[in-house]
Design an enzyme around this catalytic site. Structure first.
Site, PDB file in Angstrom:
ATOM      1  N   SER A  19      52.264  10.744   3.858  1.00 49.08           N
ATOM      2  CA  SER A  19      52.026  10.502   5.289  1.00 49.08           C
ATOM      3  C   SER A  19      52.709   9.271   5.876  1.00 49.08           C
ATOM      4  CB  SER A  19      50.528  10.400   5.569  1.00 49.08           C
ATOM      5  OG  SER A  19      49.958  11.679   5.567  1.00 49.08           O
ATOM      6  N   LYS A  37      47.675   2.434  12.543  1.00 45.29           N
ATOM      7  CA  LYS A  37      47.258   3.843  12.529  1.00 45.29           C
ATOM      8  C   LYS A  37      45.754   3.926  12.790  1.00 45.29           C
ATOM      9  CE  LYS A  37      47.592   7.941   9.519  1.00 45.29           C
ATOM     10  NZ  LYS A  37      48.040   8.420   8.190  1.00 45.29           N
ATOM     11  N   SER A  77      51.132  12.290   8.195  1.00 42.60           N
ATOM     12  CA  SER A  77      50.188  12.169   9.287  1.00 42.60           C
ATOM     13  C   SER A  77      50.339  10.887  10.117  1.00 42.60           C
ATOM     14  CB  SER A  77      48.760  12.218   8.733  1.00 42.60           C
ATOM     15  OG  SER A  77      48.518  11.100   7.897  1.00 42.60           O
TER      16      SER A  77
END
Lengths: 68, 483
Positions: free
Chosen positions: B172, B73, B148
């Site tokens: 997330s 990420k 997210s």
């Protein structure tokens, strides 16, 4: 319970954010809506019982020897 | 499709070369239409793969993830590889160091195939707050991936990597895992180092693994877990063998079910599938115990006070001086306000202002102090539950993946997508989401929550359930595995 545009402009100034007039309008409504939702926190009863206000331990006690 | 262990065994036995594996994944990533990567790193990945192959040829010892392609990420920094955090304000940021989790993955032989898309600084529940456009859900490209950790999850679901790292503040990892039909784990606060994770809400943030199976999730956690002297909030708690308990049966284990997680707003098909999954767990000789989490209704409200408060402080560092892009040159004040006003996205600005508001003199007591109080109450409610049961089973999300664009104009409705995941972060607990079926062609997730440091038990229950069903074998329409 929208915020006023004056309040949003003041917040933006404190947070060092330049906003367009359209953004100010939009945030006034949206921030108001979120604040109305989180207002339910005011009905929680009781006093903080722990000396640690976070309620969870964010870090362990220092004083240990760190390895290299 | 191979698990991590089978893949590394083939690479170690030289039945497959790491270079061959990486070339296939590089090709898949280049052809992807999901916008899952912001910065693919095909050249660096090949260089790493060559090193692994060389080491194996020379008979050197290689790690437990030797040759395994993983995605990272973009809020997790990578040395010399652009790390934007999903924000235009860091569009040109090249970090001078690797995050501890990246360092550990590399040491174990994992190969970084790229940096994945995410909501700006991990703030969002749909991936749509990314400065680089949303990722698409591999099951239905008109739907959100969740967020997210949008790109990491889409990449795992569409087999663009074998596993990925995401990060959690309020769900997330678990929420997109649920929306995209993969496994996502949020470790106990302090379990995994955050050195090199861009700070969003420091009292909640935690890095977590995403993979296609519980076993692979456990293997990634095994590598990244454990104390790091560069993160004072990482814990000295010893790291158990996360694979050891997986095959053990769950006979007699007490599984809690709380009515608050099955209330209004829960999509009927989601409810049905999660109840079926719980019945299945019961059939594995576990005991189902009814429990209650009365403070659940306060969790999301507490989150949307605590998180913006910390965001307003943590994002103050993006001032146009130390990192990334810059706008405005008339004066220092002009530089600050224009850089932040023009280069931060809508959700970042919204949370900064919310935080600024609730921390203001006169409002602090009514909002921030009450949120901390709620946090204690929620933590105690969970403590009571875990006196009675080993694990709590709930839906991960109230609905399946929603349509792209459908919640953008209404932040509060977006926030409500995290209503079942946020309480876990608020209490600092570990939890896992894993697939438990499809509703209308879209994945549904089962969430298992445990007391602090119970990752081994969570993985055990998750594994036993996973093996009793065949959801892990399902791939999104049109997706073919390259390994």
């Amino acid at each position: 319970m929208a915020l006023t545009t004056k309040e949003v402009e003041h917040l933006a100034k404190l947070a060092r954010l330049e906003l367009t007039p359209a953004e100010v309008e939009q945030y006034a409504a949206q921030l108001g809506e979120v604040l109305a939702y989180v207002a339910k926190l005011q009905t929680i009863k009781g006093q903080a019982e722990s000396s640690n206000p976070e309620g969870v331990n964010l870090r362990e006690r220092f004083g240990r020897t760190l390895k290299n | 499709m191979l698990g991590i262990q089978q893949l590394t065994e083939k690479i170690k036995a030289r039945e497959l070369s790491a270079v061959e594996v990486v070339e296939k994944f590089n090709k898949t990533i280049a052809a992807s239409k999901l916008n899952s990567f912001i910065t693919p790193t095909p050249q660096q990945a090949l260089a790493q793969a060559r090193q692994i192959d060389e080491a194996i040829t020379k008979g050197e010892k290689v790690g437990s993830l030797a040759g395994v392609p993983v995605a990272i990420k973009d809020v997790i920094v990578t040395k010399g590889i652009r790390s934007t955090g999903g924000s235009k304000i860091l569009d040109n940021y090249l970090p001078p160091y690797d995050a501890t989790v990246v360092e550990r993955l590399k040491q174990a032989g994992a190969i970084i195939v790229g940096k994945t898309n995410c909501d700006e600084f991990a703030m969002g529940s749909s991936g749509e707050n990314s400065g680089y456009g949303p990722s698409n859900n591999p099951w239905d490209k008109t739907k959100v991936t969740g967020g997210s950790s949008s790109g990491s999850t889409a990449a795992v679901a569409a087999v663009e990597c074998v596993a990925a790292l995401g990060s959690e503040t309020g769900g997330s990892v678990r929420q997109p895992a649920s929306f995209c039909g993969v496994v996502g784990l949020k470790p106990t606060y302090g379990r995994v180092s955050r050195h090199g994770l861009m700070a969003m809400t420091s009292s909640l943030d935690q890095v977590g693994p995403l993979a296609r199976t519980v076993t692979d999730t456990a293997r990634i956690l095994q590598v990244i877990a454990g104390q790091d002297e560069r993160d004072a909030t990482s814990s000295r708690q010893s790291v158990p063998d996360y694979l050891a308990n997986l095959p053990k049966d769950i006979k007699g284990m007490r599984i809690g079910v709380a009515a608050e997680f099955f209330a209004d707003g829960l999509q009927a098909e989601v409810k049905e599938l999660v109840e079926k999954a719980i019945a299945k767990i019961k059939s594995l000789a576990a005991t189902i115990v009814e429990v209650s989490l009365p403070s659940l209704e306060y969790a999301l409200a507490a989150y949307y006070v605590i998180c913006p408060s910390e965001v307003s402080a943590n994002l103050a560092r993006y001032d146009g001086i130390r990192y990334g892009g810059r706008a405005g040159v008339e004066s220092l004040a002009d530089l600050y306000t224009k850089t932040r006003g023009q280069l931060l996205g809508a959700e970042a600005k919204r949370r900064i202002m919310l935080g600024t508001y609730v921390l203001s003199a006169g409002y602090y007591e009514a909002y921030y102090r009450q949120a901390l109080l709620a946090r204690q109450v929620i933590k105690k409610d969970f403590d009571k539950i875990f006196n009675k049961v080993d694990i709590l089973a709930t839906p991960t999300t109230p609905t399946t993946a929603f349509a792209l664009g459908s919640k953008l104009a209404d932040p509060l409705s977006m926030y409500l997508a995290d209503v079942y995941t946020v309480p876990v972060n608020i209490a600092g607990l570990p939890a896992i989401s894993l697939p438990c079926g499809l509703a209308g062609g879209l994945p549904v997730g089962l969430q298992l929550i445990g007391p602090a440091w119970s990752e081994d038990k969570l993985l055990q229950v998750a594994y036993q359930y996973e093996q009793s069903e065949r959801w892990r074998e399902q791939l999104p329409p049109g997706v073919k595995s390259v390994y």
